[in-house]
Design a protein around this motif. Sequence first.
Motif, PDB file in Angstrom:
ATOM      1  N   SER A   1       0.824  -1.215   0.000  1.00  0.00           N
ATOM      2  CA  SER A   1       0.000   0.000   0.000  1.00  0.00           C
ATOM      3  C   SER A   1       0.853   1.259   0.000  1.00  0.00           C
ATOM      4  CB  SER A   1      -0.927   0.007   1.229  1.00  0.00           C
ATOM      5  OG  SER A   1      -0.186   0.213   2.419  1.00  0.00           O
ATOM      6  N   PHE A   2       2.127   1.157   0.414  1.00  0.00           N
ATOM      7  CA  PHE A   2       3.033   2.303   0.397  1.00  0.00           C
ATOM      8  C   PHE A   2       3.914   2.327  -0.847  1.00  0.00           C
ATOM      9  CE2 PHE A   2       2.209   1.781   4.970  1.00  0.00           C
ATOM     10  CZ  PHE A   2       1.772   3.062   5.252  1.00  0.00           C
ATOM     11  N   SER A   3       3.743   1.350  -1.733  1.00  0.00           N
ATOM     12  CA  SER A   3       4.532   1.340  -2.956  1.00  0.00           C
ATOM     13  C   SER A   3       4.176   2.550  -3.803  1.00  0.00           C
ATOM     14  CB  SER A   3       4.264   0.053  -3.744  1.00  0.00           C
ATOM     15  OG  SER A   3       4.986   0.042  -4.947  1.00  0.00           O
ATOM     16  N   GLY A   4       5.153   3.373  -4.107  1.00  0.00           N
ATOM     17  CA  GLY A   4       4.904   4.594  -4.868  1.00  0.00           C
ATOM     18  C   GLY A   4       4.261   5.703  -4.061  1.00  0.00           C
ATOM     19  N   ALA A   5       4.231   5.536  -2.722  1.00  0.00           N
ATOM     20  CA  ALA A   5       3.547   6.532  -1.888  1.00  0.00           C
ATOM     21  C   ALA A   5       4.220   7.894  -1.979  1.00  0.00           C
ATOM     22  CB  ALA A   5       3.506   6.054  -0.434  1.00  0.00           C
ATOM     23  N   ASP A   6       5.554   7.914  -2.010  1.00  0.00           N
ATOM     24  CA  ASP A   6       6.262   9.190  -2.081  1.00  0.00           C
ATOM     25  C   ASP A   6       5.861   9.976  -3.322  1.00  0.00           C
ATOM     26  OD1 ASP A   6       7.563   8.743   0.250  1.00  0.00           O
ATOM     27  OD2 ASP A   6       9.455   8.112  -0.646  1.00  0.00           O
ATOM     28  N   THR A   7       5.879   9.297  -4.471  1.00  0.00           N
ATOM     29  CA  THR A   7       5.557   9.978  -5.725  1.00  0.00           C
ATOM     30  C   THR A   7       4.106  10.433  -5.751  1.00  0.00           C
ATOM     31  OG1 THR A   7       7.200   8.622  -6.874  1.00  0.00           O
ATOM     32  CG2 THR A   7       5.556   9.740  -8.222  1.00  0.00           C
ATOM     33  N   LEU A   8       3.210   9.549  -5.324  1.00  0.00           N
ATOM     34  CA  LEU A   8       1.787   9.890  -5.340  1.00  0.00           C
ATOM     35  C   LEU A   8       1.491  11.052  -4.406  1.00  0.00           C
ATOM     36  CD1 LEU A   8      -1.116   9.214  -6.230  1.00  0.00           C
ATOM     37  CD2 LEU A   8      -1.237   7.600  -4.320  1.00  0.00           C
ATOM     38  N   LEU A   9       1.998  10.955  -3.168  1.00  0.00           N
ATOM     39  CA  LEU A   9       1.738  12.024  -2.204  1.00  0.00           C
ATOM     40  C   LEU A   9       2.357  13.344  -2.659  1.00  0.00           C
ATOM     41  CD1 LEU A   9       2.132  10.425   1.334  1.00  0.00           C
ATOM     42  CD2 LEU A   9       0.113  11.496   0.375  1.00  0.00           C
ATOM     43  N   LEU A  10       3.584  13.283  -3.165  1.00  0.00           N
ATOM     44  CA  LEU A  10       4.248  14.502  -3.603  1.00  0.00           C
ATOM     45  C   LEU A  10       3.476  15.156  -4.738  1.00  0.00           C
ATOM     46  CD1 LEU A  10       6.678  16.404  -3.414  1.00  0.00           C
ATOM     47  CD2 LEU A  10       7.875  14.904  -5.028  1.00  0.00           C
ATOM     48  N   GLY A  11       3.049  14.353  -5.711  1.00  0.00           N
ATOM     49  CA  GLY A  11       2.332  14.914  -6.848  1.00  0.00           C
ATOM     50  C   GLY A  11       1.001  15.517  -6.464  1.00  0.00           C
ATOM     51  N   VAL A  12       0.201  14.774  -5.692  1.00  0.00           N
ATOM     52  CA  VAL A  12      -1.122  15.268  -5.311  1.00  0.00           C
ATOM     53  C   VAL A  12      -0.999  16.466  -4.381  1.00  0.00           C
ATOM     54  CG1 VAL A  12      -3.287  14.679  -4.157  1.00  0.00           C
ATOM     55  CG2 VAL A  12      -2.162  13.004  -5.634  1.00  0.00           C
ATOM     56  N   THR A  13      -0.069  16.390  -3.413  1.00  0.00           N
ATOM     57  CA  THR A  13       0.100  17.500  -2.479  1.00  0.00           C
ATOM     58  C   THR A  13       0.553  18.757  -3.198  1.00  0.00           C
ATOM     59  OG1 THR A  13       0.698  15.939  -0.729  1.00  0.00           O
ATOM     60  CG2 THR A  13       1.261  18.240  -0.377  1.00  0.00           C
ATOM     61  N   ALA A  14       1.521  18.630  -4.102  1.00  0.00           N
ATOM     62  CA  ALA A  14       1.993  19.799  -4.842  1.00  0.00           C
ATOM     63  C   ALA A  14       0.874  20.401  -5.683  1.00  0.00           C
ATOM     64  CB  ALA A  14       3.178  19.411  -5.730  1.00  0.00           C
ATOM     65  N   ALA A  15       0.047  19.548  -6.279  1.00  0.00           N
ATOM     66  CA  ALA A  15      -1.065  20.060  -7.090  1.00  0.00           C
ATOM     67  C   ALA A  15      -2.075  20.816  -6.224  1.00  0.00           C
ATOM     68  CB  ALA A  15      -1.745  18.899  -7.819  1.00  0.00           C
ATOM     69  N   VAL A  16      -2.387  20.260  -5.054  1.00  0.00           N
ATOM     70  CA  VAL A  16      -3.341  20.926  -4.154  1.00  0.00           C
ATOM     71  C   VAL A  16      -2.793  22.275  -3.696  1.00  0.00           C
ATOM     72  CG1 VAL A  16      -4.391  20.787  -1.863  1.00  0.00           C
ATOM     73  CG2 VAL A  16      -4.457  18.809  -3.384  1.00  0.00           C
ATOM     74  N   VAL A  17      -1.532  22.301  -3.287  1.00  0.00           N
ATOM     75  CA  VAL A  17      -0.922  23.554  -2.829  1.00  0.00           C
ATOM     76  C   VAL A  17      -0.866  24.569  -3.965  1.00  0.00           C
ATOM     77  CG1 VAL A  17       1.213  24.590  -1.964  1.00  0.00           C
ATOM     78  CG2 VAL A  17       0.382  22.450  -0.986  1.00  0.00           C
ATOM     79  N   MET A  18      -0.542  24.115  -5.165  1.00  0.00           N
ATOM     80  CA  MET A  18      -0.477  25.028  -6.315  1.00  0.00           C
ATOM     81  C   MET A  18      -1.825  25.701  -6.556  1.00  0.00           C
ATOM     82  SD  MET A  18       0.252  24.098 -10.313  1.00  0.00           S
ATOM     83  CE  MET A  18      -1.365  23.308 -10.427  1.00  0.00           C
ATOM     84  N   VAL A  19      -2.886  24.911  -6.578  1.00  0.00           N
ATOM     85  CA  VAL A  19      -4.220  25.474  -6.833  1.00  0.00           C
ATOM     86  C   VAL A  19      -4.599  26.475  -5.751  1.00  0.00           C
ATOM     87  CG1 VAL A  19      -6.672  24.903  -6.952  1.00  0.00           C
ATOM     88  CG2 VAL A  19      -5.017  23.484  -8.162  1.00  0.00           C
ATOM     89  N   LEU A  20      -4.336  26.118  -4.489  1.00  0.00           N
ATOM     90  CA  LEU A  20      -4.717  27.011  -3.394  1.00  0.00           C
ATOM     91  C   LEU A  20      -3.862  28.276  -3.364  1.00  0.00           C
ATOM     92  CD1 LEU A  20      -5.370  24.355  -0.602  1.00  0.00           C
ATOM     93  CD2 LEU A  20      -7.056  25.673  -1.885  1.00  0.00           C
ATOM     94  N   LEU A  21      -2.577  28.173  -3.695  1.00  0.00           N
ATOM     95  CA  LEU A  21      -1.733  29.365  -3.728  1.00  0.00           C
ATOM     96  C   LEU A  21      -2.145  30.299  -4.857  1.00  0.00           C
ATOM     97  CD1 LEU A  21       1.860  28.021  -2.963  1.00  0.00           C
ATOM     98  CD2 LEU A  21       0.371  29.357  -1.480  1.00  0.00           C
ATOM     99  N   ILE A  22      -2.492  29.733  -6.014  1.00  0.00           N
ATOM    100  CA  ILE A  22      -2.966  30.582  -7.114  1.00  0.00           C
ATOM    101  C   ILE A  22      -4.237  31.304  -6.701  1.00  0.00           C
ATOM    102  CG2 ILE A  22      -3.923  30.551  -9.447  1.00  0.00           C
ATOM    103  CD1 ILE A  22      -2.007  28.288 -10.104  1.00  0.00           C
ATOM    104  N   GLY A  23      -5.150  30.583  -6.026  1.00  0.00           N
ATOM    105  CA  GLY A  23      -6.376  31.234  -5.559  1.00  0.00           C
ATOM    106  C   GLY A  23      -6.122  32.270  -4.482  1.00  0.00           C
ATOM    107  N   THR A  24      -5.105  32.048  -3.655  1.00  0.00           N
ATOM    108  CA  THR A  24      -4.794  32.999  -2.577  1.00  0.00           C
ATOM    109  C   THR A  24      -4.139  34.263  -3.120  1.00  0.00           C
ATOM    110  OG1 THR A  24      -4.535  31.202  -0.976  1.00  0.00           O
ATOM    111  CG2 THR A  24      -3.510  33.317  -0.443  1.00  0.00           C
TER     112      THR A  24
END
Length: 720
Positions: free
Chosen positions: A150-173
């Motif tokens: 269940s943690f296989s590829g967790a770093d890549t998945l979390l990094l990608g999704v987290t960066a995308a979420v932060v990007m969208v929220l920072l653009i909105g802010t």
Amino acid sequence: MLLLAVIASAVAILGLSGPNDSSGAGPNSLPDNAESAQVQRLLPQFPGGDTATVVLIVTRVDGAALTPADRDRAQDAVARLQEGAAGTPVIASPDGSAVLGRVPIPSDLNGFALTDKISQLRTAAKSGEPTDLRFQVTGGPAFGADIADSFSGADTLLLGVTAAVVMVLLIGTYRSPLLWLIPLTVVAAADRVAAAVGSMLAHMTGLTFDGSTAGITSVLVFGAGTNYALLLVSRYRDELHRSVHHRDALRTAVRRAGPAILSSNLTVVLALLTLLLAALPNTRALGAFGAAALLNTVIFVLTALPPALAMSGRKVFWPFTPRTDGRDAAQTGAWHTVADHVTRRPALVATVALVALVGCASTLPFANVGLAQADQFRVRAESVGGLHTLAQHFPSGASDPAIVLARAETAQQVQTVLDRTPGVVRATPAGTSSAGLARWSVVLDAPPASQQAFDTITRIRGATASVPNSEALVGGSDAVALDTRNAARHDQYLIIPLILAVVLIVLLTLLRAFPAAIVLVGVTALSAVAALGIGSLISAHVFGFPALDTNVPLFAFLFLTALGVDYTIFLVTRAREETPHHGVIQGMVRAVASTGAVITSAGIVLAAVFAVLGVLPLITLTQLGIVVGVGILLDTFVVRTVVIPAVFALAGPRIWWPNRWACTGSDNAESPIPAGLGKDHPSPSRHDQLPPSPAAGATTLRAAKAGNHVRRATGAWRVR
């Protein structure tokens, strides 16, 4: 030069750390001194003790009874799993609808090696077989492999999704096509360096930097780092309205926001370091790696972000470029209106809000805490499906018996007490070690990791301990789960008071006001418990999870208290800055107006980042994301904007005791206003806030002296 030095240091750390292999292992949650851990260390002394048992369960897809030909194919499958050996005979279920086969594998396999082995066995079991039979590989090793997978590829998945979420929220802010790139790049670089530091720390300390720790640490870095960046950029933008030169504004912003950022970071770091006193190894690992990661993050934000902003200039805010117009954000805006209304009726507002928080917190004692082994996954795993199939056709504990060890000379007495213990289906002797220990395989009449299984393990321990000189130890998966749960409860009772003490000490050091620090810690703790109550209800009634995992209460309380107090520090340090010039109530109103937007943005970002944990299939991380997300939103929209302003308005200047601007008389005066202006007199215009011209100096001095006489005459507080 400073930015180049940070980049060079980051490259050096990444080069020295080597590859990061953290995601290949599941969490290690068994205390080293637990009875079940002692059993694990003694098992290699027995014949076959260096192996673990994988269980193959075979049933028909249509649910009918197995034919003799079906049983033969099941026996052939067991032989394939043992790489051509005859294999142990399969065991038929009492109802004739299933057979069970056992396959030994090396017990020292873990992480990706274990996952690969289990995958190989599953492929071999189904190879060439007709589709009318269902082959399920389960048991302790298979469950561990599914956890690791269940943690296989967790770093890549979390990094990608987290960066995308932060990007969208920072653009909105920021509402800028350029500005969001700078803080996101800085925080992303901090996250990669933090992972490298974690790997180095793991090699030096022997702590396990597993997939769960890696995921939570990455979320912490992105959440806290983005919050620090938001606070700094927000103060920078405010100062640009007052300074012609953007570098002067940036220096002022760093000087004003830096202490709050450092205090917030220190609070979380010290709170994380209290986890080093925990009994659970994965909890200690999270404390060490999380603290190191956040120290790395604050260094990046305070050393890399300001030079990057300085190089970009004022136009990085385009198309909403701040102008040097002397605008005072503390006198206008929606948050000023909210704070003003709250402080006009503080008793009513505080009562309603606190009663609501207490009501939410009161649901926590009714929450079910402790997930069974089969309930760990949010999605269906083959090992879990196999456990359910076993429970339908065999005694509940048949797939993974408990293990009892005792001195060989007391074997007869131990056998007797095992046979008489309620909940034990059978206790089978399983050999003797060279060290004079006897071993039993004990099948329990209870589902794995259930309360019934825990009760039976407790009874076995009590019964075997009554045998003189037996030195009996009870292990196995159920004993491991019980020892882990008990250690988690011990950690909660030990760590939670320490976290509150750390937060209180930091607030006392920062604010130098006893009432304020005590009130803020109390409100923050109440908010965290309320979030746990709401989160448990959402987990059970919205997502349908059977219980909270044992780690969730401690981790959630830690993050909600330590990260939640960040917003308290951002708000109250600004109020402390405003109070000497505007009074307690107006100082708090101005603080809410100044920080409301950035705290709201930071809270939404942090809640969204923790919600990203839900992309992983483990219920534990999903629940942690739910509880922390809800708690951060409570802190953002209720505690910081409603409860704290109301409490400060009720307490008045006494809240800052023994500060030098504490009340010396009546606390009704909210700001040092000139004589003739009442409490409800409209605030001066922004032009009145700009520095006076030299020609107006004498008039201003006379007005100030007159105001001082009025304040002394009315008993109002004054700055000493």
